[in-house]
Motif scaffolding. Structure first.
Motif, PDB file in Angstrom:
ATOM      1  N   ASN A 154       0.845  -1.187   0.000  1.00 45.47           N
ATOM      2  CA  ASN A 154       0.000   0.000   0.000  1.00 45.47           C
ATOM      3  C   ASN A 154       0.880   1.235   0.000  1.00 45.47           C
ATOM      4  O   ASN A 154       1.818   1.349   0.793  1.00 45.47           O
ATOM      5  CB  ASN A 154      -0.901  -0.019   1.239  1.00 45.47           C
ATOM      6  CG  ASN A 154      -1.761   1.214   1.343  1.00 45.47           C
ATOM      7  OD1 ASN A 154      -1.334   2.218   1.917  1.00 45.47           O
ATOM      8  ND2 ASN A 154      -2.958   1.168   0.798  1.00 45.47           N
ATOM      9  N   VAL A 156       0.425   4.291   0.973  1.00 43.28           N
ATOM     10  CA  VAL A 156       0.426   5.041   2.233  1.00 43.28           C
ATOM     11  C   VAL A 156       1.275   4.319   3.276  1.00 43.28           C
ATOM     12  O   VAL A 156       2.051   4.941   4.007  1.00 43.28           O
ATOM     13  CB  VAL A 156      -1.011   5.241   2.755  1.00 43.28           C
ATOM     14  CG1 VAL A 156      -0.997   5.884   4.136  1.00 43.28           C
ATOM     15  CG2 VAL A 156      -1.812   6.109   1.790  1.00 43.28           C
ATOM     16  N   TYR A 160       4.670   5.667   5.069  1.00 43.72           N
ATOM     17  CA  TYR A 160       4.768   5.713   6.535  1.00 43.72           C
ATOM     18  C   TYR A 160       6.082   5.091   7.004  1.00 43.72           C
ATOM     19  O   TYR A 160       6.789   5.641   7.862  1.00 43.72           O
ATOM     20  CB  TYR A 160       3.574   4.965   7.120  1.00 43.72           C
ATOM     21  CG  TYR A 160       3.629   4.664   8.592  1.00 43.72           C
ATOM     22  CD1 TYR A 160       3.611   5.687   9.535  1.00 43.72           C
ATOM     23  CD2 TYR A 160       3.649   3.346   9.045  1.00 43.72           C
ATOM     24  CE1 TYR A 160       3.643   5.399  10.893  1.00 43.72           C
ATOM     25  CE2 TYR A 160       3.671   3.049  10.396  1.00 43.72           C
ATOM     26  CZ  TYR A 160       3.666   4.084  11.313  1.00 43.72           C
ATOM     27  OH  TYR A 160       3.688   3.795  12.652  1.00 43.72           O
ATOM     28  N   THR A 199       6.065   6.904  -3.653  1.00 41.43           N
ATOM     29  CA  THR A 199       4.723   6.564  -3.155  1.00 41.43           C
ATOM     30  C   THR A 199       3.685   7.649  -3.475  1.00 41.43           C
ATOM     31  O   THR A 199       2.493   7.404  -3.363  1.00 41.43           O
ATOM     32  CB  THR A 199       4.741   6.373  -1.626  1.00 41.43           C
ATOM     33  OG1 THR A 199       4.995   7.628  -0.980  1.00 41.43           O
ATOM     34  CG2 THR A 199       5.787   5.355  -1.212  1.00 41.43           C
ATOM     35  N   SER A 201       2.899  10.080  -1.727  1.00 38.12           N
ATOM     36  CA  SER A 201       2.124  10.356  -0.522  1.00 38.12           C
ATOM     37  C   SER A 201       2.290  11.805  -0.083  1.00 38.12           C
ATOM     38  O   SER A 201       3.408  12.305   0.032  1.00 38.12           O
ATOM     39  CB  SER A 201       2.562   9.429   0.614  1.00 38.12           C
ATOM     40  OG  SER A 201       1.901   9.747   1.819  1.00 38.12           O
ATOM     41  N   SER A 275      -8.955  10.442  -3.437  1.00 37.61           N
ATOM     42  CA  SER A 275      -8.490   9.933  -2.143  1.00 37.61           C
ATOM     43  C   SER A 275      -9.188  10.644  -0.987  1.00 37.61           C
ATOM     44  O   SER A 275      -9.666  10.003  -0.048  1.00 37.61           O
ATOM     45  CB  SER A 275      -6.975  10.116  -2.036  1.00 37.61           C
ATOM     46  OG  SER A 275      -6.506   9.681  -0.783  1.00 37.61           O
ATOM     47  N   ARG A 279     -12.018   9.320   1.885  1.00 38.21           N
ATOM     48  CA  ARG A 279     -11.910   9.535   3.318  1.00 38.21           C
ATOM     49  C   ARG A 279     -13.180  10.177   3.874  1.00 38.21           C
ATOM     50  O   ARG A 279     -13.702   9.779   4.910  1.00 38.21           O
ATOM     51  CB  ARG A 279     -10.705  10.419   3.641  1.00 38.21           C
ATOM     52  CG  ARG A 279      -9.377   9.687   3.627  1.00 38.21           C
ATOM     53  CD  ARG A 279      -8.230  10.684   3.668  1.00 38.21           C
ATOM     54  NE  ARG A 279      -6.949  10.055   3.973  1.00 38.21           N
ATOM     55  CZ  ARG A 279      -6.225   9.363   3.114  1.00 38.21           C
ATOM     56  NH1 ARG A 279      -6.683   9.198   1.881  1.00 38.21           N
ATOM     57  NH2 ARG A 279      -5.068   8.836   3.469  1.00 38.21           N
ATOM     58  N   HIS A 305      -9.666   6.230   8.438  1.00 36.71           N
ATOM     59  CA  HIS A 305      -8.545   7.153   8.203  1.00 36.71           C
ATOM     60  C   HIS A 305      -8.414   8.209   9.297  1.00 36.71           C
ATOM     61  O   HIS A 305      -7.987   9.335   9.032  1.00 36.71           O
ATOM     62  CB  HIS A 305      -8.696   7.859   6.848  1.00 36.71           C
ATOM     63  CG  HIS A 305      -8.611   6.934   5.679  1.00 36.71           C
ATOM     64  ND1 HIS A 305      -7.429   6.645   5.029  1.00 36.71           N
ATOM     65  CD2 HIS A 305      -9.562   6.216   5.040  1.00 36.71           C
ATOM     66  CE1 HIS A 305      -7.661   5.810   4.039  1.00 36.71           C
ATOM     67  NE2 HIS A 305      -8.939   5.532   4.030  1.00 36.71           N
ATOM     68  N   GLN A 361       0.379  10.875  11.384  1.00 38.11           N
ATOM     69  CA  GLN A 361      -0.034   9.983  10.304  1.00 38.11           C
ATOM     70  C   GLN A 361      -1.359   9.293  10.642  1.00 38.11           C
ATOM     71  O   GLN A 361      -2.199   9.078   9.770  1.00 38.11           O
ATOM     72  CB  GLN A 361       1.052   8.935  10.067  1.00 38.11           C
ATOM     73  CG  GLN A 361       0.826   8.039   8.862  1.00 38.11           C
ATOM     74  CD  GLN A 361       1.182   8.708   7.552  1.00 38.11           C
ATOM     75  OE1 GLN A 361       2.292   9.165   7.352  1.00 38.11           O
ATOM     76  NE2 GLN A 361       0.227   8.770   6.642  1.00 38.11           N
ATOM     77  N   SER A 365      -4.371   8.459   8.060  1.00 40.00           N
ATOM     78  CA  SER A 365      -4.163   7.169   7.390  1.00 40.00           C
ATOM     79  C   SER A 365      -3.794   6.083   8.393  1.00 40.00           C
ATOM     80  O   SER A 365      -3.469   6.379   9.546  1.00 40.00           O
ATOM     81  CB  SER A 365      -3.037   7.285   6.352  1.00 40.00           C
ATOM     82  OG  SER A 365      -3.313   8.250   5.395  1.00 40.00           O
TER      83      SER A 365
END
Length: 397
Positions: A154, A156, A160, A199, A201, A275, A279, A305, A361, A365
């Motif tokens: 993933n 996210v 992370y 990513t 992100s 995205s 959420r 999330h 974070q 997420s």
């Protein structure tokens, strides 16, 4: 070393392998991920369980296990989709980490110089993991979207991990005196930064920058002098010349830029960001039916999330203790950079900065089971919240 003291070297390698498990999967596959998790947990737990466990610690462990079992029982009763073997196993890891954080904060620590062999190992493995992720992305050049080349990866989650590894590398960098080790760590940080960029992100990038500024702002004061500006300009120019024809990085930079623009549009009411729309849709269940979740949400499906919303949706009023610990721990972490009794090169400072990043974070997420360092931080701060004294022995060499 006293028999109730904690080896910081062992804790550092344990935390690294715990958070590096995703890159272990990229390099070796599923077996790599689980070997990394097992090795990380072994190093952490073996470091703390050999410390003295007094009656207060023993009863805390019993209470933590009781609460964990109650939450599992509640999940089955409400037919929540958190009862798979994997979810329960990852939940058990979080339970062990909150216990480890608690025991670590209560026992004497020996803050000593990190073994250079450990620094080299962490840097090289960080570079290898990031390079493999880059190589996988090169094979997907014509793919559309944020795919990373593996269904179970993933974007996210990988971002992370990159943020946590970067904080660990930076923490090692500021205490190294050996030039070769510094260069190796800078290389690892650059590789990790590229992996983070891949990513696409937004959250991890923003939260990492905020964490670095909040916890290490005085380290960046050197950027204000003319010499540093010239060096940064030269290095920046060199990097631009080196990667100016790199299609992958150019494509990722454009995508990240577009995603930030999309986020700003979303904040202005222009709902073009898929995205953020997702959420909002997931969290709407909470806002519409929160009064029906007093004892937990029946049929709950991860995840909204948002850590606070997730706690309430899963456990209702039974989640209040975790919610209180969460909020008070975050407040404590905000205040830590101004404290004089913790140096930036101490392992505790690293743990708190990683916790701060993980907490930010968690507000946008990751499910609770996946945000593992959040739970180690909770355990660490429980001692702080009850004003237990922490004895630190500083040993050089």
């Amino acid at each position: 070393m006293k028999n109730n003291s904690i080896s910081i070297n062992k804790m550092v390698i344990g935390v690294f392998f715990l958070i590096w498990a995703t890159f272990a999967f990229v390099l070796i596959g599923t077996i790599g991920r689980y070997l990394s998790l097992v090795l990380g947990m072994y190093c952490i737990m073996s470091s703390v369980v050999f410390g003295k466990i007094d009656s207060r610690s023993f009863f805390f462990i019993l209470k933590a296990i009781a609460v964990f079992l109650m939450y599992i029982f509640l999940a089955f009763e409400l037919n929540q989709r958190t009862t798979s073997i994997i979810n329960i196993t990852f939940g058990l890891i979080c339970l062990l980490l909150i216990i480890a954080g608690y025991l670590y904060s209560k026992n004497t620590r020996v803050d000593k110089t990190i073994d250079s062999k450990i620094v080299v190992l962490i840097a090289i493995l960080s570079i290898l993991g990031a390079f493999e992720l880059y190589r996988m992305q090169a094979s997907l050049l014509l793919e559309v979207g944020r795919g990373l080349g593996e269904e179970s990866l993933n974007a996210v989650g990988v971002a992370y991990v990159c943020g946590q590894v970067f904080l660990l590398l930076f923490w090692l960098y500021i205490q190294m005196r050996n030039l070769i080790l510094k260069i190796l760590l800078i290389t690892a940080m650059v590789a990790n930064g590229v992996a983070l960029l891949i990513t696409e992100s937004r959250g991890a990038v923003v939260f990492l920058i905020v964490t670095l500024i909040w916890f290490y702002k005085e380290r960046f004061k050197f950027l204000l002098n003319l010499k540093s500006i010239v060096v940064i300009a030269l290095v920046g120019t060199l990097l631009l010349l080196t990667f100016k024809d790199n299609v992958i990085l150019q494509d990722k930079i454009d995508d990240v830029s577009n995603r930030f623009e999309s986020a700003f549009d979303h904040l202005q009411g222009i709902n073009t960001d898929a995205s953020l729309q997702e959420r909002s849709s997931l969290q709407s269940d909470f806002y519409e039916d929160y009064d029906q979740m007093v004892f937990g949400y029946e049929g709950y499906k991860p995840y909204p999330h948002n850590q606070i919303i997730e706690i309430y949706m899963r456990w209702g009023i039974f989640g209040i203790p975790v919610l209180l610990i969460s909020l008070l721990s975050f407040i404590k972490s905000i205040r830590y950079p101004s404290r004089k009794d913790f140096s930036q090169v101490s392992f505790s400072y690293l743990i708190i900065s990683v916790f701060f990043f993980s907490y930010l974070q968690s507000m946008s997420s990751l499910s609770l089971e996946m945000n593992r360092m959040l739970w180690f931080g909770f355990g660490f701060f429980i001692t702080e919240l009850f004003k237990r004294k922490i004895k630190i022995v500083k040993v050089n060499g």
